[in-house]
Design an enzyme around this catalytic site. Structure first.
Site, mmCIF file in Angstrom:
data_model
loop_
_atom_site.group_PDB
_atom_site.id
_atom_site.type_symbol
_atom_site.label_atom_id
_atom_site.label_comp_id
_atom_site.label_asym_id
_atom_site.label_seq_id
_atom_site.Cartn_x
_atom_site.Cartn_y
_atom_site.Cartn_z
ATOM 1 N N ARG A 123 11.136 -13.686 13.325
ATOM 2 C CA ARG A 123 11.695 -13.637 14.397
ATOM 3 C C ARG A 123 11.988 -13.620 15.879
ATOM 4 O O ARG A 123 10.005 -13.877 16.172
ATOM 5 C CB ARG A 123 12.060 -11.492 14.032
ATOM 6 C CG ARG A 123 10.356 -11.056 14.063
ATOM 7 C CD ARG A 123 11.078 -10.115 13.203
ATOM 8 N NE ARG A 123 9.800 -9.078 13.693
ATOM 9 C CZ ARG A 123 10.149 -7.430 13.395
ATOM 10 N NH1 ARG A 123 10.703 -6.980 12.689
ATOM 11 N NH2 ARG A 123 8.587 -6.530 13.742
ATOM 12 N N CYS A 127 12.636 -16.410 24.463
ATOM 13 C CA CYS A 127 12.094 -16.364 25.816
ATOM 14 C C CYS A 127 12.683 -14.678 26.183
ATOM 15 O O CYS A 127 13.892 -14.643 26.604
ATOM 16 C CB CYS A 127 12.051 -17.304 26.405
ATOM 17 S SG CYS A 127 11.362 -16.825 28.159
ATOM 18 N N GLU A 162 12.695 -3.740 18.477
ATOM 19 C CA GLU A 162 11.230 -3.764 17.951
ATOM 20 C C GLU A 162 10.872 -4.455 19.731
ATOM 21 O O GLU A 162 10.120 -5.506 18.997
ATOM 22 C CB GLU A 162 10.426 -3.653 17.415
ATOM 23 C CG GLU A 162 10.405 -2.781 15.966
ATOM 24 C CD GLU A 162 9.714 -2.908 14.745
ATOM 25 O OE1 GLU A 162 8.775 -1.786 13.810
ATOM 26 O OE2 GLU A 162 8.735 -4.295 14.731
ATOM 27 N N CYS A 170 6.066 -14.437 27.392
ATOM 28 C CA CYS A 170 5.719 -15.793 27.509
ATOM 29 C C CYS A 170 5.496 -16.676 27.796
ATOM 30 O O CYS A 170 5.584 -16.146 29.230
ATOM 31 C CB CYS A 170 7.735 -16.172 27.331
ATOM 32 S SG CYS A 170 8.100 -17.490 27.140
ATOM 33 N N CYS A 172 5.849 -19.773 29.078
ATOM 34 C CA CYS A 172 7.041 -21.074 29.336
ATOM 35 C C CYS A 172 7.766 -21.405 31.266
ATOM 36 O O CYS A 172 7.032 -20.398 31.935
ATOM 37 C CB CYS A 172 8.262 -20.984 28.617
ATOM 38 S SG CYS A 172 9.693 -20.042 29.283
ATOM 39 N N GLU A 319 11.208 3.853 12.153
ATOM 40 C CA GLU A 319 10.958 4.028 11.463
ATOM 41 C C GLU A 319 9.536 4.252 10.355
ATOM 42 O O GLU A 319 8.973 4.672 11.637
ATOM 43 C CB GLU A 319 10.709 2.416 11.725
ATOM 44 C CG GLU A 319 12.214 1.768 11.718
ATOM 45 C CD GLU A 319 12.115 0.204 11.686
ATOM 46 O OE1 GLU A 319 10.507 -0.349 11.461
ATOM 47 O OE2 GLU A 319 12.597 -1.156 12.243
ATOM 48 N N GLU A 367 9.316 -9.750 4.301
ATOM 49 C CA GLU A 367 9.217 -8.648 3.980
ATOM 50 C C GLU A 367 9.610 -7.712 2.427
ATOM 51 O O GLU A 367 9.491 -6.476 1.727
ATOM 52 C CB GLU A 367 9.506 -7.553 4.627
ATOM 53 C CG GLU A 367 9.425 -7.823 6.400
ATOM 54 C CD GLU A 367 9.927 -6.867 7.519
ATOM 55 O OE1 GLU A 367 9.451 -6.148 8.208
ATOM 56 O OE2 GLU A 367 11.653 -6.703 7.593
ATOM 57 N N LYS A 368 9.492 -9.328 1.464
ATOM 58 C CA LYS A 368 9.934 -8.493 0.478
ATOM 59 C C LYS A 368 8.664 -7.547 -0.561
ATOM 60 O O LYS A 368 9.356 -6.511 -1.605
ATOM 61 C CB LYS A 368 10.105 -9.735 -0.923
ATOM 62 C CG LYS A 368 8.641 -10.450 -0.728
ATOM 63 C CD LYS A 368 8.958 -11.397 -1.584
ATOM 64 C CE LYS A 368 7.849 -13.163 -1.577
ATOM 65 N NZ LYS A 368 8.193 -13.241 -0.685
ATOM 66 N N HIS A 370 7.273 -4.990 0.799
ATOM 67 C CA HIS A 370 7.571 -3.295 1.925
ATOM 68 C C HIS A 370 8.439 -2.875 1.375
ATOM 69 O O HIS A 370 8.986 -2.879 0.907
ATOM 70 C CB HIS A 370 8.040 -3.754 3.661
ATOM 71 C CG HIS A 370 7.684 -2.686 4.347
ATOM 72 N ND1 HIS A 370 8.282 -1.386 4.287
ATOM 73 C CD2 HIS A 370 7.460 -3.052 5.380
ATOM 74 C CE1 HIS A 370 7.786 -1.109 5.166
ATOM 75 N NE2 HIS A 370 7.330 -1.617 5.959
#
Length: 676
Positions: A123, A127, A162, A170, A172, A319, A367-368, A370
């Site tokens: 995820r 940039c 988040e 980054c 680049c 969260e 995240e299975k 979690h």
């Protein structure tokens, strides 16, 4: 102090319209067959869920490579939630670009400091400086905001997700160009940049902006001024992206706009002091980190820090988890009652909403494993039953909403200092900024003190005690604010490796602790750090580790001294009368018992008022308003605790005439005063 990024005044909005304490979750209906959606909403009602975040990672579900945005599924979910009376925390869907976009435009992919590209499959594969990514993302935001901007079910807008968790830094060429523009705006002339970065060292003098790049890895260590400014730039660059999404939303909606911060022990790349003024409601994600010595104290610190970002106003826990997370080496589940204690700790410390990731545990993906409100085991589970009980309790706490936390101790904390203090070259890599923060906060927490977390330079006049752990980088203005506070009668506790450099990471000459020499009444000629396995003794019988220094007192009095090690005979703890106040200096890492004893002495001398039952595993925090007050009693112990208090107990619905028993691992909330 204003943000380094240009401030844009926010458009008028209707605020975060929510009655009582919100109880919510992230919902990812795209992971489930549509036949499950109605059942999910019914279960949400059963669990007292009243705020649901959707469309957080919805981009690839909403839009394919043909560019057409299909709102059919999202319309259905929005309708189901709204019809059920559940308010919506609507995501913009831009947190991660879909594979078709990174395939079509690989130039948007981020580059790590070693010069290698980071690819899709996870995820945040984008940039922050990429104009191509921004163009596609804002086009999607425009369509989402236009469709739902005046929908009555939308309570708050959720920009991305988040931000900066994985891609804040980054390196680049696009980032380099943006970095140069940022530097030119900051310094104006190349001569001022050379002075700030100390480029006379190692023949690094620049003659033009085009010579400057991002601080990719070098054969040696890098210029610390360049690295520090790159951190500042990167925080501002991601903030600029947030502002672009927020501006797009506000063209279509008067609903509050926010994003979820990550005030936690393992995320450090964004300076949230600079971000906080740009969100309409401060929101945070927090997960217990079992890699730490005291995860519960860190939870309390994170909640207090989030409240600090909100300037004391109520905030939203966007969260947290019902049980185990999935990203630590060992993912421990929560014991019976722990989820309730965690949730209500956030409420006690100022949250007007507690939300979870996520609603239904995923069957597939990273995240299975979690935890979630609906676990893999389904609703026939202890976890689900505890969720329903918590939802019912949060429902009954609505009257607490809008009150503020009482605290007369402050802790100075700085993300900018975190970056500078942990540069590549420093006296000891065993010394970490956050360790000092957690140690001093932990001692205050153990002593039963509620703490406000403030930024350097904040107004300190309302506090009896201010603690300053490891503030290596400090401006003249912030140092003066602390000195003025002490001279006016305040008490400060400063720990080692503080006051060393100015904003340009330039050492303050004349002896350490630099900016705080006069305040503390000490002068240090030389640091004498210890090996990680080494300890030294103090004259009081305390032990210390990691750090000593060759210190002399000027106006201070030695309270404790080293009796062996490289600083034998030198003061280790000092106390200085300054004006009508007192400044303490701790020149080492004390063992936890000794640090706790010192903190108790400081609090007693400063007259800090604490509830007599607070500490030793019982959190006692008060939230109040002009017309009412509530005392939160959170028992982390394995035995029951009796607390002298009078009032209506909200958890059990009973009246306490003189005292209340807080069972082991439980929470009690006393309404001390009612609204007339």
């Amino acid at each position: 102090m204003e943000s380094r990024a240009q401030r844009h005044p926010a458009a008028p909005h209707d605020g975060f319209a929510h009655e009582g304490i919100a109880f919510g979750c992230d919902y990812n209906p795209e992971q489930w067959d549509e036949s499950v959606w109605a059942e999910d909403v019914a279960l949400m009602q059963a669990a007292h869920i009243d705020l649901v975040a959707i469309n957080i990672f919805g981009w690839s579900h909403l839009q394919g490579p043909d560019g057409i945005v299909d709102f059919t599924g999202l319309d259905t979910v929005v309708g189901l939630l709204h019809d059920a009376g559940i308010r919506i925390n609507l995501g913009t869907g831009t947190a991660s670009p879909p594979p078709w976009l990174t395939t079509r435009h690989p130039e948007i992919l981020p580059m790590a400091q070693d010069g290698t590209t980071r690819f899709p499959g996870g995820r945040q594969a984008w940039c922050p400086s990429s104009p191509v990514f921004r163009r596609y993302a804002l086009e999607l935001v425009e369509q989402v905001a236009a469709r739902y901007g005046d929908h009555p079910g939308v309570a708050v807008w959720h920009v991305s997700n988040e931000l900066g968790c994985h891609n804040a830094l980054c390196y680049c060429d696009e980032s380099a160009a943006a970095f140069r523009r940022w530097l030119e705006a900051r310094y104006g002339t190349i001569e001022r940049l050379n002075a700030a970065w100390g480029t006379t060292f190692w023949s690094q003098r620049y003659y033009g902006w085009d010579e400057i790049g991002t601080p990719r890895l070098t054969l040696s260590t890098r210029n610390p001024g360049q690295v520090l400014d790159f951190q500042r730039f990167s925080s501002d660059e991601v903030l600029g992206y947030y502002l672009a999404e927020a501006e797009t939303i506000r063209r279509h909606s008067r609903v509050a706009v926010t994003t979820n911060f990550m005030v936690t022990a393992h995320i450090r790349n964004l300076d949230y002091w600079d971000w906080a003024g740009h969100v309409d409601v401060v929101a945070n994600d927090h997960y217990l980190d079992h890699r730490l010595e005291d995860p519960t104290a860190e939870l309390a610190f994170a909640a207090d820090a989030t409240r600090g970002l909100a300037q004391g106003a109520p905030w939203l826990l966007m969260e947290h988890s019902t049980g185990a997370v999935n990203w630590q080496p060992l993912n421990l589940t929560k014991g019976p009652g722990e989820m309730v204690r965690n949730s209500l700790t956030h409420v006690a410390r100022g949250a007007d909403g507690v939300c979870f990731f996520q609603w239904r545990a995923s069957q597939q993906g990273s995240e299975k494993f979690h935890s979630a409100l609906v676990p893999h085991a389904g609703t026939d589970s202890a976890s689900w039953r505890e969720v329903v009980e918590l939802g019912d309790l949060v429902d009954r706490l609505g009257e607490v909403a809008g009150t503020r936390v009482e605290a007369d101790v402050a802790l100075v904390f700085s993300w900018e200092n975190w970056w500078a203090a942990e540069a590549e070259m420093r006296p000891s890599h065993d010394v970490a900024y956050l360790d000092q923060v957690h140690a001093l906060y932990g001692a205050l927490h153990a002593a039963g003190v509620t703490v406000d977390v403030v930024r350097p330079g904040a107004d300190l006049s309302g506090y009896r005690v201010v603690v300053v752990p490891g503030l290596y980088l400090v401006s003249d203005a912030a140092a003066t604010e602390l000195d003025d506070y002490v001279q006016a009668g305040g008490t400060a506790v400063v720990t080692f490796f503080s006051g060393i450099v100015d904003e340009d990471d330039r050492v303050r000459l004349g002896g350490y602790p630099g900016a705080f020499r006069d305040l503390l009444g000490v002068r240090v000629e030389e640091f004498a750090p210890l090996r990680a396995d080494e300890s030294v003794a103090l004259s009081s019988g305390a032990t210390a580790r990691l750090w000593t220094e060759r210190l002399t007192t000027t106006t201070a009095t030695a309270v404790d001294s080293f009796v062996d090690g490289p600083a034998s005979g030198v003061p280790a703890v000092t106390r200085n009368a300054r004006g009508t106040g007192t400044a303490w200096y701790v020149a080492t890492t004390l063992d936890s018992k000794s640090l706790g004893g010192l903190v108790e002495r400081v609090l007693a001398e400063a007259g800090v008022d604490r509830h007599p039952a607070a500490g030793n595993g019982l959190d006692v925090v008060r939230r109040s308003a002009a017309d009412r007050s509530y005392l939160f009693l959170i028992n982390h112990r394995t035995d029951d605790v009796d607390v002298d208090v009078v009032g209506h107990e909200l958890v059990t619905g009973t009246w306490a005439d003189a005292s209340v028993t807080v069972p082991a691992g439980a929470v009690r909330i006393i309404r001390e005063r009612s609204a007339a």
